[in-house]
Scaffold this active site. Structure first.
Site, PDB file in Angstrom:
ATOM      1  N   HIS A 176      49.479 -21.540 -26.825  1.00  0.00           N
ATOM      2  CA  HIS A 176      50.411 -21.743 -25.710  1.00  0.00           C
ATOM      3  C   HIS A 176      51.782 -22.217 -26.190  1.00  0.00           C
ATOM      4  CE1 HIS A 176      48.986 -26.057 -25.443  1.00  0.00           C
ATOM      5  NE2 HIS A 176      50.207 -26.257 -25.013  1.00  0.00           N
ATOM      6  N   ASP A 202      42.945 -22.019 -28.725  1.00  0.00           N
ATOM      7  CA  ASP A 202      44.378 -22.198 -28.472  1.00  0.00           C
ATOM      8  C   ASP A 202      45.166 -22.403 -29.777  1.00  0.00           C
ATOM      9  OD1 ASP A 202      46.829 -22.660 -27.352  1.00  0.00           O
ATOM     10  OD2 ASP A 202      46.110 -24.058 -25.835  1.00  0.00           O
ATOM     11  N   SER A 262      51.267 -30.809 -28.115  1.00  0.00           N
ATOM     12  CA  SER A 262      50.542 -29.549 -28.219  1.00  0.00           C
ATOM     13  C   SER A 262      50.756 -28.933 -29.583  1.00  0.00           C
ATOM     14  CB  SER A 262      51.041 -28.559 -27.172  1.00  0.00           C
ATOM     15  OG  SER A 262      50.507 -28.883 -25.934  1.00  0.00           O
TER      16      SER A 262
END
Ligand code: ARG
Length: 732
Positions: free
Chosen positions: A91, A227, A665
């Site tokens: 992402h 991810d 992230s």
């Protein structure tokens, strides 16, 4: 992903008080002094110097912030080879991947793996940055500032010195530098950076793996998302960062890269995360929390929901529309769920009561001393008053800015023309300036029209306009309706008048039609702009914005000063507590353990998920839960090799109690020996108010297990050239 802060209840305060071991996003230059003992107890084997050193290479040299071309940080990535290979989340690479994708080369849906350096794809709008050193410069920044210094004077003085210090640090080097504010202005730190502008995409799994579970599983455990994506950082042949791509550049040789441990993890194992958390508000008052729960979050959620719903229909119908909007859709959907979950947690948990209890204790302490009372006596009542004023005006601002002004592509691009309009009023005398602006606008407009879908844009614009009318009572609306729309496009009802305006906007405006725009840019005139329905809409909004803006900024003023005083007071009130500064996109470390949780009565969540869960979730009728054929085959064949754990299955994701937030992230989650065990990528639904308050019981970080990552690279897509670079460790 995201996270948050703490409960400083009176009991804690009277015993002295340590933060929980897993709470806090700590400054790396302070861990030797503040945290290292704790970290060792939990199982950290590295020395503090091996984590952060300014003289020798250390772990921090492998941790990069991902930034857009303006230098705004959005994620974290880590170097995993001596040839500049960088792991981050899928992402985080999402924007780059969608921009590089087309219906013919659809890397988003099909994945992408470069077979050699030459195959790698240059990413234009991404740069990565590493911290060279961190220095406490508080004394110098605050020199000469006293309790009597006025707010505006204080700001001027502080900013001047911050700039000076950064300039000195950059002088005669290729470094960038900035001085970051901590504790709302209580302390200041110099960060010196090295920034690399040549970054290339090396590989990504299809989004059916990288975003498996989609928005349904987002912010949720149990999770089965792969991810991650892989990039490479390049440097000049003489070993320096470069501003942008060059074919002569060579793979970056980092001072440190992370080895990868496939030896596995167990509950209770030490785990730390180093990265660039974006923003927390752990010292927010209960009034700030109430403001979010009742005003800020509900309005942003409603506006985003309207946009997302409208956009989704067209995205599902046309691959071109889907690719063009995928990135902004994903980030809006992510924000939508976060703000919704945050408000819900604030409603359903005792987070606000915890804060209120702390404030009562604080106030008692303040009032028990004359000098304290003089300094802090009104802080909380001022915050209450300011937030109460701030609430309604925030709602107006959000509907106006996120709703109307960012409601459609054309309205956003029209704002860039306001300067031009002024210059065009005196076309003869402003020729040079006009030419310069036109050159810029040509490129902006080409970019915008490159992926412009007027019908979709129209639907979103219409939906947000209507929402504004429905939600904002007439007396609080921006005067664009009475001054422009209802006047210029008269009709029997307000709704019809809006219809007429929209009809004009999408048939007559230069902002919704490329040919008209090109013609205008060849021969710009004030009259054309002035008569343009979208341009007039935008200028009318801006000329009527003043009063909303003034009340917005007015309320904010009262908040800033009192929040700084609140933290200052809290630090005096709890002298034995180790405080950490709120996240602000600077490099931080959080440590804790691999750890499960109990989300609700009678429910126990295990700390790890397995590949069998992917097949349990599979649903070929949903784009969120489609399992790629190649993945399904390998899972069914149990072809996991050395990546399976003792159960024989392949671990996919795991939980830890590290304290992180958005911006983290892609951060590495690292074991006690300094080896990569996974990539942090999310927070959890049961405590989405984590940006505001920490919870030891309910706040968790969701990580993708590095064994799943490397298995995908090695076994699923057979990328042996990547494998040959990785530094894999098999012993625990
Ligand atoms: N919640 C994650 C974060 O804020 C982003 C997850 C992206 N995945 C998704 N399905 N939208 O970092």
């Amino acid at each position: 992903m995201k996270k948050f802060i703490l409960l400083f209840i009176s009991a804690l305060f009277s015993f002295g008080a340590f933060s929980k071991p897993d709470e806090g996003m700590w400054l790396l230059n302070k861990i030797a002094q503040l945290n290292y003992g704790d970290m060792q107890k939990l199982g950290c084997k590295l020395s503090a110097e091996e984590i952060y050193s300014i003289n020798n290479s250390s772990l921090k040299d492998a941790i990069f912030q991902l930034q857009n071309s303006q230098g705004m940080g959005f994620c974290t990535g880590e170097i995993v080879s001596n040839k500049g290979l960088l792991f981050t989340n899928h992402h985080c690479g999402y924007e780059a991947i969608t921009k590089l994708s087309s219906p013919e080369h659809n890397y988003l849906d099909d994945g992408f793996w470069a077979k050699s350096y030459d195959d790698e794809l240059s990413v234009k709008d991404m740069r990565v940055s590493r911290v060279v050193r961190i220095e406490d410069v508080t004394d110098r920044v605050l020199e000469g500032i006293t309790d009597e210094t006025s707010e505006s004077e204080r700001e001027k003085m502080v900013n001047k010195v911050r700039k000076e210090i950064a300039e000195e640090a950059k002088k005669d080097t290729h470094y960038e530098a900035s001085v970051s504010e901590m504790y709302q202005g209580g302390e200041y730190y110099l960060f010196v950076y090295e920034v690399f502008g040549d970054v290339r995409l090396v590989g990504t799994p299809p989004q059916a793996i990288g975003k498996f579970g989609g928005d349904t599983d987002n912010w949720m455990w149990p999770r089965h998302t792969g991810d991650f994506s892989v990039f490479r950082v390049y440097m000049s042949p003489d070993g320096k960062p470069t501003k942008s791509y060059s074919k002569d550049n060579v793979p970056y040789q980092a001072l440190h890269h992370l080895p990868i441990s496939i030896a596995g993890i167990e509950e209770g194992d030490f785990a730390m995360i180093v990265g660039y958390p974006g923003q927390t508000e752990r010292y927010l008052s209960s009034y700030g929390m109430i403001y979010k729960r009742d005003f800020f979050n509900p309005s942003i959620v409603t506006v985003l929901e309207t946009k997302l719903k409208t956009l989704k229909v067209d995205m599902d119908a046309d691959i071109n529309i889907r690719l063009a909007n995928a990135d902004s859709y994903a980030s809006n959907a992510n924000g939508h769920k976060l703000f919704k979950g945050e408000a819900l947690t604030l409603k359903n948990s005792d987070a606000i009561q915890q804060k209120e209890q702390l404030e009562r204790d604080f106030q008692k302490w303040v009032e028990s001393d004359y000098a304290r009372n003089k300094k802090y006596g009104n802080v909380l009542s001022n915050l209450k008053q300011s937030y109460e004023a701030f609430g309604p005006v925030t709602v107006d601002m959000i509907y106006l800015s996120v709703g109307l002004l960012q409601g459609s592509d054309n309205v956003m691009s029209a704002q860039a023309f306001m300067n031009l309009a002024n210059l065009l009023k005196d076309q003869k005398n402003n020729k040079t300036a006009i030419d310069a602006i036109i050159t810029n606008l040509k490129s902006t407009s080409n970019k915008m029209f490159d992926k412009y879908f007027p019908d979709t844009d129209r639907k979103v614009f219409e939906a947000t306009l209507k929402l504004y009318i429905e939600e904002i009572p007439a007396e609080r609306r921006n005067a664009v309706f009475t001054d422009y729309i209802f006047k210029k496009f008269k009709a029997k009802t307000e709704a019809e008048s809006i219809e007429k305006f929209i009809q004009a906007a999408y048939t007559k405006s230069i902002f919704t039609n490329k040919e008209k725009m090109d013609a205008f840019l060849e021969k710009p005139s004030y009259k054309t702009l002035n008569n343009d329905p979208i341009f007039s809409f935008v200028t009318s909004i801006f000329s009527n914005l003043m009063s909303t803006q003034m009340s917005y900024l007015g309320a904010m003023d009262g908040i800033d000063v009192n929040e700084r005083l609140f933290i200052e007071g809290l630090r005096e009130f709890q002298p034995n507590k180790t405080f950490y500064p709120d996240a602000n996109s600077t490099l931080r470390l959080t440590y804790g353990t691999v750890n499960s949780y109990k989300p609700s009565d009678g429910v126990d969540y295990h700390y790890v998920t397995y590949s069998k869960g992917i097949l349990e979730k599979e649903d070929p009728t949903s784009d969120e839960f489609t399992v790629p054929v190649e993945l399904k085959e390998k899972i069914l064949a149990k072809d996991f090799g050395r990546y399976a754990d003792e159960t024989g299955d392949l671990p996919i994701c795991f939980l830890s109690d590290n304290d992180i937030t958005g911006g983290n992230s892609g951060s590495p989650i690292i074991n006690g020996k300094g080896e990569l065990i996974g990539l942090a990528f999310d927070g959890n639904w049961e405590w989405l108010c984590s940006n505001l308050l920490f919870s030891e019981e309910l706040e968790r970080t969701i990580n993708v297990d590095v064994r799943y990552v490397v298995w995908i690279i090695d076994k699923l897509y057979d990328c042996q050239h990547i494998m040959s670079e990785l530094d894999i460790r098999t012993n625990k």
